[in-house]
Design an enzyme around this catalytic site. Structure first.
Site, PDB file in Angstrom:
ATOM      1  N   ILE A 641       0.766  -1.060  -0.246  1.00 46.19           N
ATOM      2  CA  ILE A 641      -0.270   0.046   0.022  1.00 46.19           C
ATOM      3  C   ILE A 641       0.840   1.313   0.089  1.00 46.19           C
ATOM      4  O   ILE A 641       0.478   2.244  -0.214  1.00 46.19           O
ATOM      5  CB  ILE A 641      -0.995   0.013   1.187  1.00 46.19           C
ATOM      6  CG1 ILE A 641      -0.371  -0.309   2.388  1.00 46.19           C
ATOM      7  CG2 ILE A 641      -2.027  -0.849   0.962  1.00 46.19           C
ATOM      8  CD1 ILE A 641      -1.022  -0.046   3.852  1.00 46.19           C
ATOM      9  N   PHE A 646      12.209   2.129   4.729  1.00 46.26           N
ATOM     10  CA  PHE A 646      13.126   0.937   5.013  1.00 46.26           C
ATOM     11  C   PHE A 646      12.529  -0.189   3.963  1.00 46.26           C
ATOM     12  O   PHE A 646      13.260  -1.215   4.078  1.00 46.26           O
ATOM     13  CB  PHE A 646      12.909   0.690   6.523  1.00 46.26           C
ATOM     14  CG  PHE A 646      13.859   1.660   7.375  1.00 46.26           C
ATOM     15  CD1 PHE A 646      15.096   1.779   7.473  1.00 46.26           C
ATOM     16  CD2 PHE A 646      12.998   2.670   8.010  1.00 46.26           C
ATOM     17  CE1 PHE A 646      15.731   2.786   8.139  1.00 46.26           C
ATOM     18  CE2 PHE A 646      13.340   3.537   8.794  1.00 46.26           C
ATOM     19  CZ  PHE A 646      14.819   3.486   8.795  1.00 46.26           C
ATOM     20  N   GLY A 647      11.650  -0.021   3.303  1.00 44.53           N
ATOM     21  CA  GLY A 647      10.833  -0.853   2.742  1.00 44.53           C
ATOM     22  C   GLY A 647       9.487  -0.697   2.423  1.00 44.53           C
ATOM     23  O   GLY A 647       9.017   0.308   2.818  1.00 44.53           O
ATOM     24  N   LYS A 667       4.662  -2.977   7.976  1.00 46.48           N
ATOM     25  CA  LYS A 667       6.058  -2.127   7.381  1.00 46.48           C
ATOM     26  C   LYS A 667       7.234  -3.036   7.442  1.00 46.48           C
ATOM     27  O   LYS A 667       7.444  -3.947   8.391  1.00 46.48           O
ATOM     28  CB  LYS A 667       6.399  -1.151   8.134  1.00 46.48           C
ATOM     29  CG  LYS A 667       5.546   0.184   8.127  1.00 46.48           C
ATOM     30  CD  LYS A 667       6.222   1.505   9.025  1.00 46.48           C
ATOM     31  CE  LYS A 667       5.559   2.532   8.513  1.00 46.48           C
ATOM     32  NZ  LYS A 667       6.125   3.655   9.262  1.00 46.48           N
ATOM     33  N   ASP A 760       7.919  15.995  12.687  1.00 46.84           N
ATOM     34  CA  ASP A 760       7.589  15.919  11.367  1.00 46.84           C
ATOM     35  C   ASP A 760       6.146  15.801  11.142  1.00 46.84           C
ATOM     36  O   ASP A 760       5.491  15.078  10.535  1.00 46.84           O
ATOM     37  CB  ASP A 760       8.395  14.757  10.872  1.00 46.84           C
ATOM     38  CG  ASP A 760       8.255  14.927   9.264  1.00 46.84           C
ATOM     39  OD1 ASP A 760       7.600  15.828   8.594  1.00 46.84           O
ATOM     40  OD2 ASP A 760       8.626  13.769   8.644  1.00 46.84           O
TER      41      ASP A 760
END
Ligand code: AMP
Length: 997
Positions: A641, A646-647, A667, A760
């Site tokens: 999705i 990191f991946g 994740k 952030d």
């Protein structure tokens, strides 16, 4: 034979008279004064009155016609023939002229002037007296045949008098002269004789004139028509061609017809003065210097058009002055023109790797209307010193050259690249000029962009269960390709697809059904994200074709494999825990007990303080403290999705023992990670695991004991907030939007209470579930924000998402909950503007500068005033003046409880779209006038100078130069600097379309 009406004219009685026996009277007159002289279209062949000597006519018998030759007072002979034998019977008196050449005429006219005595007025002899005579002619080619018999003559006519005279008339000396005209034709010989026959009348033949008619030479329509003898009979028309006069040419052959009456009829065709000449009278006159005539069809010479000259007579065109030109197809009457000046006011608008350029037409179009534009794209080094032409990879919409409108879109640029665009105005004479072309240029730097789609995918090998593919890199990778994603599915079963990844440009997909058509689509991923999928490529697996003996071995092979696998599972204890994210179905762990074994749920109830995982000597210890380990077998990965640092991020399902299966987000840590990457990856889980709040993304657990390493969180159906809002632009009520904002604020209150500074906070890092509940996510351990594409390096080296970050955090890294509040204000703005990019396309540098100068984002459209006020409060320069999340939550709660408070929108007149507003404490203002702007700079004293010099609006002010400033009376260097700096900012805003003008 046509008869002309006879004319009778009363004449004065003769000056000298006859003898008593004279019955007739001769008239005398000056021949030149007499009637019947040749008209302009008559040519006399004979005129008895003009013959000086003897006429030489022959009369017979001797007592018939008698010549009386007298002279008038000018001694001009008068040749009159008379006969008056009225008293005698059987008169037959002939008078023959000499030979008359017809000079080529085929029809001649005979005009007779005579007097004739009225028989009634004669005493006696009435029985023999006649009042007529006859006229004859005889044609011959020469004079030789004078002995003509009477019967050889051809009668022309019998002539009677209209007026005869009596003795009374004689007494009155009033003679009645008759004029009769007869014509004869067609004649076929060179000449003829005439003869007059008297049969007993009393006649005096005063004059005989023989003539033919001609059409006299003439000019018509610049053609010359020669004298033309009329045709042979009275109705004939003689066609005559004209000759063009000097320096003229014929358009259509000029012609006229000469009628029997000697008149020119029916003009056709014409001549025209040739180039360099004009018609004057019946002539073509040369054009004078300074004048020209380019075409015979122009009537007259014209003055040389502007910017042209000629020093010669008879010019057919005028020469262009220096630096002025005329195209081949420009009419010579058109002014000479020159290339246009450069276009003006170019504005660029960058969108990832495309840029829209807009400009104004050149101040000087060169005098032509055919101005088009040409865009030249140059790719430049960072310092813009070295540039090379972009070449063919770049596309221009609608086109590169010949642009009629003052805008173009340039697409397929490289990401993160400096470009210079030169826009040149071109007109019909640009190519004729050797003067260097003038252009306006603009420098742009493209943004990050995803790779372009893969276009070439080929099949390398096919077996019954596998297909090997290879493909070409995208034409425009726009960055380093991190990996490829291969999506495939059985044809016509698109809803159920599988995704696998590859770092190479080839892959073998196995586990396929034999004799089945599969559809493949591949896309590339860079740091900017995924590019578009390639088109669909279809490949079919081979059919099963095992020999009979081989088929019988299948069960044996299957059994051996199964045994082998079980053994492997026992030995490693890791059986099936390492399903890759890409598989559509993960095999379930058959041994669910093991799951319990790993089910170490570390939850520290009542924890109120966030513990930085960095404080752990071994960060993996932190993970295990804050995150529970999940057995991979509990996880079913369904689809990818999103992409994380990191991946990839996948959606899937988690079935924990004794619990209902539920959707999760997974994740993954990509293969080949470094130890640091693993630590950082799991760091997020260590942080997330410490939080437990409905508006903070909930961590389910981690998979660290098998590969790939995974972080499993609750699944947020609507994905990230910014995309969600963009997709649903304008779809929510204000209360729904405030509800989402309240959730975020509540989550942030929790985080700040925990002492966690997010750093952030942005709509892209908020996730939304199916109930529109928004939750704060993205708790990267390394708060240098490596993974945020919005983050930019600051001068101090850190990577910061400039547009979302408070000025003190940008300037000296003062990240606090108060700086999170600033970011929250930006999130509010993003939410209320449905995912609009804060500060649009302004550069980060301009954003920093504008914010530092006190400018703030304007209110989004249809934004309740109370919400915008809250945003402005979050953006207070002094961080201590900003509200705390606690307060924000309570303000939002009040709004939700009292929706009427949201009814008041920011006044439309003060809401200036695309305009940064200057932030004052407690409100905002925009520059309504030049005066206001100068006041804001404390330079109000120059307002009058500006106004008097015509700088009455801010857009005009943006064009002001230092020289202008000095000229209008701003003398002090310090003031000049201050004003010029501010103008520079106005320009930036103006160029970015951010200032209303
Ligand atoms: P991240 O690496 O956290 O920025 O995640 C990358 C993308 O994956 C996000 O922008 C989301 O679209 C998606 N994503 C991450 N976590 C979730 C989740 N829990 N539920 C749904 N989508 C998620």
């Amino acid at each position: 034979m046509a008869q002309r009406p006879s004319e009778a004219a009363p004449l004065r009685a003769p000056l000298f008279c006859w003898t008593y026996s004279c019955l007739l009277c001769l008239l005398c007159w000056k021949p030149q004064e007499c009637e019947g002289a040749a008209g302009h279209n008559q040519v006399n062949l004979l005129d008895s009155r003009t013959v000086m000597g003897d006429l030489g006519w022959i009369a017979y018998p001797k007592n018939g016609w008698e010549e009386i030759s007298e002279v008038d007072e000018n001694y001009t002979p008068i040749h009159t023939y008379q006969v008056c034998n009225v008293m005698e019977q059987n008169q037959n008196n002939w008078l023959q002229t000499n030979w008359i050449s017809n000079e080529g005429a085929r029809r001649i006219f005979i005009e007779l002037k005579f007097t004739l005595r009225d028989c009634n007025s004669l005493p006696g002899g009435l029985g023999t007296c006649k009042e007529t005579f006859n006229v004859y002619h005889f044609e011959s080619n020469d004079e030789d045949g004078r002995n003509i018999r009477e019967n050889q003559y051809i009668k022309i006519d019998t002539i009677a008098a209209d007026e005869s005279f009596t003795e009374l008339d004689l007494g009155d000396r009033v003679m009645k002269l008759n004029t009769e005209v007869r014509d004869v034709g067609p004649l076929s010989k060179k000449g003829f004789y005439l003869a007059f026959q008297d049969v007993g009348a009393c006649i005096a033949l005063v004059s005989v004139r023989v003539y033919y008619k001609k059409c006299p030479s003439t000019f018509h329509n610049l053609a010359f028509f020669e004298d033309t003898i009329t045709g042979a009979d009275s109705s004939s028309l003689v066609e005559v061609q004209g000759t063009c006069v000097n320096n003229s040419i014929k358009d259509d052959t000029p012609k006229m017809y000469c009628s029997a009456d000697g008149e020119w009829l029916v003009p056709i065709g014409k001549c025209m003065c040739k180039e360099g000449y004009e018609e004057q009278g019946n002539k073509c006159q040369v054009c004078q210097p300074g004048f020209f005539k380019a075409s015979p069809y122009s009537l007259s010479c014209s003055k040389c058009p502007p910017y042209s000259y000629t020093y010669d007579k008879g010019s057919v065109f005028c020469h262009c002055m220096e630096n002025y030109f005329r195209r081949d197809n420009d009419p010579p009457s058109m002014a000479c023109t020159r290339p246009p000046s450069a276009p003006q006011n170019v504005i660029s608008n960058i969108n990832n790797t495309s840029v829209i350029l807009d400009w104004s037409p050149p101040a000087d179009g060169g005098g032509r209307k055919d101005v088009t534009y040409l865009v030249i794209c140059k790719r430049c080094s960072v310092d813009l010193i070295q540039c090379e032409e972009c070449g063919t990879g770049v596309r221009y919409i609608p086109q590169e050259a010949g642009l009629k409108n003052t805008t173009v879109m340039v697409v397929d640029l490289l990401a993160h690249t400096n470009y210079t665009f030169e826009i040149e105005a071109v007109n019909g004479v640009s190519e004729l000029s050797s003067i260097p072309r003038q252009f306006v240029s603009v420098n742009v730097t493209t943004n990050q962009a995803a790779p372009s789609p893969i276009t070439v995918v080929k099949k390398k090998m096919v077996t019954k269960n596998s297909i090997s593919l290879t493909w070409q890199k995208p034409n425009r990778p726009n960055g380093i390709i991190l990996e490829y994603e291969i999506k495939y599915f059985e044809k016509a079963q698109e809803t159920s697809y599988t995704i696998i990844k590859s770092k190479e440009t080839e892959i073998t997909v196995d586990g396929l059904k034999p004799t089945t058509v599969y559809i493949f689509q591949i896309r590339a991923r860079t740091a900017a994200g995924y590019g578009g999928y390639s088109r669909k490529f279809e490949f079919e697996t081979s059919p099963v074709s095992l020999p009979a003996s081989a088929q019988s071995q299948v069960p044996i092979i299957a059994v051996s494999v199964a045994v082998g696998m079980i053994l492997l599972a026992v030995v490693s204890g890791l059986l099936l825990s390492g399903r890759r994210c890409g598989y559509s179905k993960a095999k379930q762990d058959p041994d669910e007990d093991k799951m319990h074994f790993h089910n170490g749920h570390i939850k520290l109830p009542g924890i109120r303080t966030y513990i930085d995982p960095h404080t752990y000597e071994d960060p993996s210890q932190a993970v295990h403290e804050f995150a529970k380990e999940i057995d991979a077998s509990c996880i079913t990965i369904e689809r990818v999705i999103g992409a994380g640092e990191f991946g990839e991020v996948c959606s899937g399902r988690l079935k924990l023992p004794g619990k209902r299966e539920f959707p999760v987000a997974i994740k993954t840590l990509k293969v080949g990670y470094t130890e640091k990457q693993r630590r950082d990856f799991l760091g997020e889980a260590s942080i997330m695991g410490q939080f437990d709040h409905p508006n903070i993304i909930h961590l389910e657990g981690v998979v660290t004991k098998s590969k790939p390493v995974m972080i499993v969180t609750e699944y947020m159906e609507n994905g990230s907030l910014d995309t969600f809002l963009k997709k649903n632009d304008g779809q929510f009520t204000v209360i729904q939007l405030v509800g989402m904002l309240r959730g975020i604020a509540s989550g942030m209150r929790y985080l700040s209470d925990m002492g966690y500074v997010h750093r952030d906070l942005a709509a892209r890092n908020i996730l939304v579930n199916s109930n529109l509940v928004s939750k704060v996510s993205d708790f990267g351990l390394s708060r240098v924000l490596e993974d945020d594409p919005e983050a930019a390096y600051t001068t101090r080296g850190g990577k910061i998402p400039i547009r979302w970050t408070a000025p003190e955090a940008i300037a000296y890294r003062k990240f606090t909950s108060a700086s999170d509040v600033w970011s929250y204000g930006i999130v509010m703005w993003e939410v209320m503007s449905y995912g609009e990019r804060p500060y649009w396309e302004m550069t980060n540098q301009d954003v920093i500068k504008a914010v530092e100068e006190g400018y703030r984002l304007p209110t989004p459209m249809d934004c309740p005033a109370a919400l915008y006020q809250l945003m402005l409060d979050c953006w207070q320069k002094d961080r201590n003046s900003r509200p705390k999340f606690e307060e924000i939550v309570s303000i939002l709660d009040k709004m939700i409880r009292n929706p009427c408070s949201l009814k008041t929108l920011v006044n439309a007149s003060t809401r200036v779209s695309n305009l940064l507003v200057e932030h004052n404490t407690g409100g905002f203002s925009v520059y309504q006038s030049v005066g206001e702007w100068l006041e804001s700079l404390k330079m109000g004293r120059y307002t009058e100078n500006f106004n008097e010099s015509g700088y009455t609006s801010l857009d005009i002010v943006t064009k002001l130069t230092l020289e202008d400033l000095k000229r209008i009376g701003v003398g002090l260097a310090g003031h000049q600097k201050k004003i010029m700096n501010s103008i520079q900012e106005l320009r930036v805003q103006f160029m970015n379309g951010m200032m209303s003008v």
